[in-house]
Design a protein around this motif. Structure first.
Motif, PDB file in Angstrom:
ATOM      1  N   ASN B 281       0.620  -1.366  -0.055  1.00 20.91           N
ATOM      2  CA  ASN B 281       0.144  -0.010   0.040  1.00 20.91           C
ATOM      3  C   ASN B 281       0.940   1.071  -0.006  1.00 20.91           C
ATOM      4  O   ASN B 281       0.499   2.107   0.923  1.00 20.91           O
ATOM      5  N   LEU B 282       1.737   1.319  -0.954  1.00 24.02           N
ATOM      6  CA  LEU B 282       2.685   2.174  -0.813  1.00 24.02           C
ATOM      7  C   LEU B 282       2.640   3.005  -2.241  1.00 24.02           C
ATOM      8  O   LEU B 282       2.642   2.435  -3.380  1.00 24.02           O
ATOM      9  N   TYR B 283       2.278   4.486  -2.388  1.00 23.63           N
ATOM     10  CA  TYR B 283       2.362   5.100  -3.844  1.00 23.63           C
ATOM     11  C   TYR B 283       3.247   6.283  -3.564  1.00 23.63           C
ATOM     12  O   TYR B 283       3.425   6.886  -2.550  1.00 23.63           O
ATOM     13  N   ARG B 284       3.415   6.631  -4.804  1.00 24.05           N
ATOM     14  CA  ARG B 284       4.527   7.918  -4.880  1.00 24.05           C
ATOM     15  C   ARG B 284       3.621   8.982  -5.983  1.00 24.05           C
ATOM     16  O   ARG B 284       3.155   8.444  -7.056  1.00 24.05           O
ATOM     17  N   LEU B 285       3.709  10.217  -5.467  1.00 22.11           N
ATOM     18  CA  LEU B 285       2.902  11.054  -6.365  1.00 22.11           C
ATOM     19  C   LEU B 285       4.101  12.200  -6.712  1.00 22.11           C
ATOM     20  O   LEU B 285       4.620  12.877  -5.596  1.00 22.11           O
ATOM     21  N   SER B 286       4.311  12.379  -7.807  1.00 25.22           N
ATOM     22  CA  SER B 286       5.296  13.316  -8.506  1.00 25.22           C
ATOM     23  C   SER B 286       4.448  14.546  -9.019  1.00 25.22           C
ATOM     24  O   SER B 286       3.458  14.138  -9.800  1.00 25.22           O
ATOM     25  N   VAL B 287       4.514  15.629  -8.898  1.00 27.93           N
ATOM     26  CA  VAL B 287       3.831  16.840  -9.144  1.00 27.93           C
ATOM     27  C   VAL B 287       4.835  17.640 -10.251  1.00 27.93           C
ATOM     28  O   VAL B 287       5.838  18.080  -9.695  1.00 27.93           O
ATOM     29  N   LYS B 288       4.219  17.726 -11.442  1.00 27.88           N
ATOM     30  CA  LYS B 288       4.956  18.536 -12.437  1.00 27.88           C
ATOM     31  C   LYS B 288       4.405  19.899 -12.565  1.00 27.88           C
ATOM     32  O   LYS B 288       3.179  19.978 -12.833  1.00 27.88           O
ATOM     33  N   GLN B 289       5.089  21.109 -12.108  1.00 25.65           N
ATOM     34  CA  GLN B 289       4.691  22.242 -12.305  1.00 25.65           C
ATOM     35  C   GLN B 289       5.321  23.094 -13.610  1.00 25.65           C
ATOM     36  O   GLN B 289       6.398  22.662 -13.962  1.00 25.65           O
ATOM     37  N   ALA B 290       4.765  24.126 -14.021  1.00 27.49           N
ATOM     38  CA  ALA B 290       5.171  24.940 -14.950  1.00 27.49           C
ATOM     39  C   ALA B 290       6.106  25.586 -14.115  1.00 27.49           C
ATOM     40  O   ALA B 290       6.253  26.260 -13.205  1.00 27.49           O
ATOM     41  N   MET B 291       7.008  26.021 -15.473  1.00 26.03           N
ATOM     42  CA  MET B 291       8.192  27.045 -14.819  1.00 26.03           C
ATOM     43  C   MET B 291       8.802  26.796 -13.722  1.00 26.03           C
ATOM     44  O   MET B 291       9.019  27.713 -12.699  1.00 26.03           O
ATOM     45  N   VAL B 292       9.370  25.568 -13.462  1.00 28.15           N
ATOM     46  CA  VAL B 292      10.236  25.115 -12.324  1.00 28.15           C
ATOM     47  C   VAL B 292      11.454  24.586 -12.629  1.00 28.15           C
ATOM     48  O   VAL B 292      11.105  23.929 -13.713  1.00 28.15           O
ATOM     49  N   ASN B 293      12.505  25.061 -12.544  1.00 29.05           N
ATOM     50  CA  ASN B 293      13.694  24.438 -13.050  1.00 29.05           C
ATOM     51  C   ASN B 293      13.817  23.050 -12.772  1.00 29.05           C
ATOM     52  O   ASN B 293      13.398  22.419 -11.806  1.00 29.05           O
ATOM     53  N   LYS B 294      14.790  22.248 -13.571  1.00 27.05           N
ATOM     54  CA  LYS B 294      14.549  20.848 -13.484  1.00 27.05           C
ATOM     55  C   LYS B 294      15.158  20.282 -12.405  1.00 27.05           C
ATOM     56  O   LYS B 294      14.454  19.432 -11.639  1.00 27.05           O
ATOM     57  N   LYS B 295      15.940  21.039 -11.524  1.00 30.80           N
ATOM     58  CA  LYS B 295      16.398  20.707 -10.447  1.00 30.80           C
ATOM     59  C   LYS B 295      15.401  20.481  -9.363  1.00 30.80           C
ATOM     60  O   LYS B 295      15.232  19.745  -8.402  1.00 30.80           O
ATOM     61  N   GLN B 296      14.760  21.608  -9.142  1.00 31.85           N
ATOM     62  CA  GLN B 296      13.760  21.768  -8.246  1.00 31.85           C
ATOM     63  C   GLN B 296      12.399  20.782  -8.527  1.00 31.85           C
ATOM     64  O   GLN B 296      12.006  20.292  -7.588  1.00 31.85           O
ATOM     65  N   GLN B 297      12.115  20.581  -9.809  1.00 30.56           N
ATOM     66  CA  GLN B 297      11.269  19.678 -10.126  1.00 30.56           C
ATOM     67  C   GLN B 297      11.220  18.414  -9.730  1.00 30.56           C
ATOM     68  O   GLN B 297      10.385  17.757  -9.280  1.00 30.56           O
TER      69      GLN B 297
END
Lengths: 171, 468
Positions: B281-297
């Motif tokens: 029961n483990l899930y991972r959620l990645s949130v991709k935002q606009a105008m965020v640099n790659k490292k921060q993403q």
């Protein structure tokens, strides 16, 4: 008033019905010219190598190398000529369509409401033929931006004006 | 470049003539210079917040004055690296829409001030908006900690990771070192042994197999350890806090950070899990935002969520999203192309197999075929897509199960691509780009692809909502 009528998918404007406009034929010369320059360098390097290198193996295989490069050149040019006809674009009320590629066909559609800015460039070579390229930038990944080369200057200006007014009207 | 070279040569010559005392004095001077520079920089670094703008003035000789209207501030992130933790200060990142360079960092603030600054920067914005917002602000001022990852769950998350990649990294790392110190190994006549093994394939076959098995197990253990430690360092004390308008993520051991997620900027959601994780029961959620640099993403990842929390969070970020009941499948051509790709790769692999194992190398192909069959079957089973009225959901993956979700009105461009062979078979792929990521619906019928493109374009162009 709010309406929410059902939409029949078959009634939507279809990509198939759009007549795509080919870009200016003169752009083919530019493509060929660029390719020839690249190959001129390759030939130049080969000739240089053959005059200066005294490796027996190399001189023995020199003619095969030249033959190989030449056949690649001919294939490449022939391909460029055939693939050139696939470079087409179309402007619709709400989007811009560009398709290219013979082996890898790609049709890209950018909605006008998503355009961030437009760039019109004319290289020196393109100016000699009276051509221009349009680069359309969206907020998407840099790879997804659209770039149409080989438009005549008048075409490019018209498209640019149309898109600019539409983009500004949208905001 | 040439100048730098010249200077360095000059220095080298100069050093030769200097006595040790002179060198010490020079180093002292440089240190003092650095200290004076940092003090001056500190004294000249000033910022204040007015009613509408954030002002920052920096520079010793070249003065820079930066004014950012509060309404243009996209994000305020608070971070704390290891050294900052030692002296208990934090750095505040102010992001605006635009390039990476337009980001402002204030690198040493105490926590109270940092939080006050953050609040200050966001206050005006909520005043700006209409009354309705105002009421809401009053109603739910109490921010609640929605999710806190426990260490056990983080450990489980680390263990259940897809170890294949870290396995490869460690393998290549090991072999890199191995080739560096090969000379020492040669003294132990390891090589000769190896060569003997190859020659006497039949007798030594089991031996080599055993040795490689032990090595593989060792590597696997190391890579598991590696994943677990990495997971703990990055995600320790992971917290998700719900504010009225955005969501805040706090995490990190050495590099503590606090990130804010604004729903309007979210472009894609990526949910990742695998068989083992699903069972835990483990899930991972990645949130991709606009105008965020790659490292921060990379940092916008929430790990160790359980199914309910995941659903809640997805619904919080994308209102009205419902999980699709059924997915449409790619064409059978997808299987064909996967078979083709893998077979070519494995056919090439026969050569090293021959070198390593010897005459029985063709036995390896059974393994390859079995693997390919399983691979293709799973890839095909896991891939699917669903386009609803407002969302596109695409699933894919082999070991991981990956689900991409994106809102239709955030689409930036749509592309249909096919090779000349696919065109003949009536197969095409659709690539959908948003401001942060492109996802593709692979290998569907051309007619379907065209109607998908048409309907997506219709929805994008007819909707009035802006993408951000």
């Amino acid at each position: 008033m709010f309406t929410n009528a059902q939409i029949d998918v078959n009634d939507l404007p279809r990509l198939d019905e759009v007549t795509l406009v080919p870009i200016s034929k003169k752009f083919l010369y530019i493509i060929l010219f660029n390719k020839l320059i690249v190959f001129a360098f390759v030939y130049g390097a080969l000739i240089m190598a053959s005059t200066f290198a005294n490796d027996v193996l190399f001189t023995e295989y020199f003619q095969y190398l030249v033959f190989a490069v030449t056949s690649i050149l001919i294939l490449n040019l022939a391909f460029a000529v055939i693939a050139f006809r696939k470079r087409k674009y179309a402007l619709r009320e709400n989007d811009l369509i560009y398709s290219k590629g013979l082996l890898f066909l790609k049709i890209t559609v950018v909605p006008i409401s998503r355009i961030q800015h437009i760039e019109e460039t004319r290289t020196w070579l393109a100016r000699q033929f009276g051509l221009a390229s349009l680069k359309i930038f969206t907020a998407g990944d840099s790879g997804t931006d659209l770039s149409i080369s080989g438009l005549t200057e008048a075409e490019a200006r018209k498209i640019n004006d149309f898109l600019s007014t539409r983009v500004n009207a949208g905001n | 470049m040439i100048l730098a070279l010249g200077v360095s040569v000059f220095k080298k010559n100069a050093f030769a003539n200097l006595s040790p005392i002179a060198i010490v004095i020079i180093i002292m001077l440089i240190l003092i210079g650095l200290i004076i520079y940092s003090v001056l920089r500190y004294l000249n670094f000033k910022f204040h917040v007015s009613q509408d703008d954030f002002h920052l003035s920096t520079g010793i000789l070249n003065k820079d004055n930066i004014v950012i209207p509060k309404s243009k501030i996209q994000n305020v992130n608070i971070k704390q690296n290891f050294f900052q933790q030692l002296i208990d200060v934090v750095s505040v990142n102010i992001e605006t829409a635009g390039d990476d360079s337009s980001e402002i960092e204030i690198s040493a603030l105490d926590k109270g001030n940092a939080n006050r600054l953050k609040e200050e920067l966001f206050t005006k914005q909520s005043f700006d908006e209409n009354l309705e917002m105002h009421v809401e602000a009053n109603a739910s001022n109490n921010d609640k900690v929605f999710f806190k990852a426990s260490i056990t769950r983080l450990l489980l998350e680390g263990v259940s990771e897809n170890h294949f990649r870290s396995f490869l990294i460690i393998m290549s790392f090991f072999f890199g070192i191995y080739y560096e110190i090969k000379d020492y190994f040669e003294n132990l006549s390891f090589e000769e042994q190896l060569e003997n093994n190859i020659n006497l394939a039949e007798t030594a076959f089991m031996g080599t197999l055993l040795i490689s098995l032990v090595f593989v197990l060792l590597f696997l253990l190391v890579s598991i350890l590696f994943s677990v430690i990495k997971m703990l360092i990055i995600n320790l004390n992971l917290e998700v806090i719900e504010h009225r308008k955005n969501i805040e993520i706090n995490k990190g051991l050495f590099n503590k950070m606090s990130l804010a997620l604004t729903p309007s900027r979210i472009q894609n959601l990526v949910i990742k899990t695998n068989r083992f994780k699903e069972w835990l029961n483990l899930y991972r959620l990645s949130v991709k935002q606009a105008m965020v640099n790659k490292k921060q993403q990379k940092n916008f990842k929430i790990v160790a969520l359980d199914a309910n929390q995941l659903e809640y969070l997805v619904n919080k970020l994308l209102k009205t999203y419902t999980k699709p009941e059924f997915y449409l499948k790619p064409d059978g051509y997808f299987k064909y192309i996967l078979w083709l790709r893998l077979s070519i790769g494995f056919a090439v692999l026969n050569v090293p197999a021959y070198i390593i194992i010897g005459n029985y190398f063709w036995l390896v192909n059974f393994l390859f075929i079995a693997f390919t069959a399983i691979y293709v079957h799973i890839r095909y089973r896991k891939s699917g897509y669903c386009i609803s009225n407002k969302f596109v959901t695409i699933t894919s993956g082999f070991i991981d199960t990956v689900t991409h979700i994106l809102e239709l009105h955030k689409i930036q461009s749509v592309e249909m691509s096919q090779t000349i062979f696919q065109k003949r078979r009536g197969i095409a792929s659709v690539i959908i780009s948003t401001a942060s990521k492109s996802v593709s619906i692979p290998y569907i019928k051309t007619t379907d692809a065209k109607s998908i493109v048409d309907s997506l374009l219709f929805k994008v162009e007819s909707c009035k909502t802006d993408w951000m």
